[in-house]
Design a protein around this motif. Sequence first.
Motif, mmCIF file in Angstrom:
data_model
loop_
_atom_site.group_PDB
_atom_site.id
_atom_site.type_symbol
_atom_site.label_atom_id
_atom_site.label_comp_id
_atom_site.label_asym_id
_atom_site.label_seq_id
_atom_site.Cartn_x
_atom_site.Cartn_y
_atom_site.Cartn_z
ATOM 1 N N VAL A 55 -6.372 18.502 18.236
ATOM 2 C CA VAL A 55 -6.505 17.212 17.564
ATOM 3 C C VAL A 55 -7.767 17.173 16.715
ATOM 4 O O VAL A 55 -7.761 16.709 15.572
ATOM 5 N N ASN A 56 -8.865 17.690 17.271
ATOM 6 C CA ASN A 56 -10.129 17.709 16.530
ATOM 7 C C ASN A 56 -10.003 18.515 15.253
ATOM 8 O O ASN A 56 -10.553 18.164 14.211
ATOM 9 N N ARG A 70 -5.232 9.744 16.277
ATOM 10 C CA ARG A 70 -5.675 10.616 17.368
ATOM 11 C C ARG A 70 -4.825 10.375 18.619
ATOM 12 O O ARG A 70 -4.376 11.320 19.275
ATOM 13 N N MET A 98 -7.882 16.464 12.735
ATOM 14 C CA MET A 98 -8.640 15.315 12.217
ATOM 15 C C MET A 98 -9.731 15.752 11.264
ATOM 16 O O MET A 98 -10.160 14.986 10.402
#
Length: 495
Positions: A489-490, A476, A493
């Motif tokens: 990023v979320n 992250r 991921m």
Amino acid sequence: MKITKRLQAKADAEGRKQIYLSAYTKVDGKSFHLTAKSEVYTLPVFFDNDKGIDLSKKRIIAPDVRKYHTEQLEKLNGIITAISKAETEVGNDKSVMVGDWLKNVVDKHLHPENYLTKEQKEKNKTFYELAEDYLVKKQFSYDHTKGFRVLVRAVARYEYFIRETDKKRKDFSFNVHTVTRDDIEDFRDYLRAEKDLAEEYPKIFENILKNYPANIKAGYGLIEGRGENATIKLMKKLKAFFHWLVETERTKNRPFEGIKIGCEKYGTPFYITLEERNIIASTPMPTKHLEHQRDIFIFHCFVGCRVGDLVKLTASNIHDDVLTYAPHKTKDEGEQSKVAKIPLSDTAKSLIAKYNGVDKKGRLFPFISPQKYNDAIKEIFTLAGITRKVIVRNALTGENENRPINEVASSHLARRTFVGNAYKQVADPNIIGEMSGHVEGSRAFSRYRNIETETLKDVISKIDKPTATKGDTDKREKLLAAGFTEEQVNMIMAI
């Protein structure tokens, strides 16, 4: 100077004759005969050489005849007073009182607007005259112009209502130079309550609807209720108008300073699914008229423009199978100019080919009026069996209601169908905005974030994953350091 009065020989269609004025003046021993038309008309039976009009000559006079002649007598007396005043201003130098002197004095009294400088004329323009200047200069779209005229008529009704109900403001006018912040706020309250006021004062509103100022187009003879959104839209139009007045130096008055108008509140936009769109496209229509409007609606669903732009489209808007146009609403609201670009689907291209050369005006389709188009859409939905219930926001009460979609369908539903279905595929408002004509940062897209059951389940499944490991944390941090946003990023991921 003695003013002589006489009647012209020819009478008008009502049997009335104009009163002519004449006088003699001497300059350097020479006598000059001066004449002028008074623009005052009377029935010969009431004419008097001395008074001009004498109503005592007849005992019984119809009320409307008496009213007319009383007004004409007041007009004549005003002219005589103006002549006397002009003579006094001349003083001992009578040399100017020759030729057209009397004619010019009378004309200046009757038509003072013709003797004003350009600056004075601008300053003396009424709200309604300035409103017309605004429309001419701005060249708004049909719908925006129509909406602004709704505002102008509302101002006229408000002006009349104040004069009729407030004894201290019998001469009130919505003068752009003198209207105050209190007047603006009072007008907003009037807009909110107008229907109730019309029911409370039926006689006053009956007269209001019959006596709009001569230079504005009369509206419907009915006062309808309006919700808060409608009031806000009208107030925004009025504020934009005053901004233009100040910007173009037509006034220095800024009555909107310190006033918060607020924003319209809308429910989640409803639209039809791609399956429903295809059902409508394949449903046979009983008449050619409905078939034409059905095809236009389907094409509309594939391009998503506003109806005001749709009805102007021609072959010149298409280049290399891409439809381009400048959304008029963006221009109307003062936003930066933007060109919408929509690659045409095979279905859209086939519909264009089907109607090639049909419209006499050279447009892509044989368009009808927006209202008739809306009526046809409702009928088409019913025939296609698209009648499911949707939640709509009541414009008057602001409450949500369940309504059959065929009863509330309109041309704008095609635009929402285009935007909504596109948003499901790629939730990037900037990409969709390139096609729909929405400006960057438009709040409209936030309403298309359809929180459906499957979406909620997907969120739960993602947060049900094991707690992040140190490796996840490092990953992250690396992504953030590389320039990815938190949202991106979320998403990465979660994969």
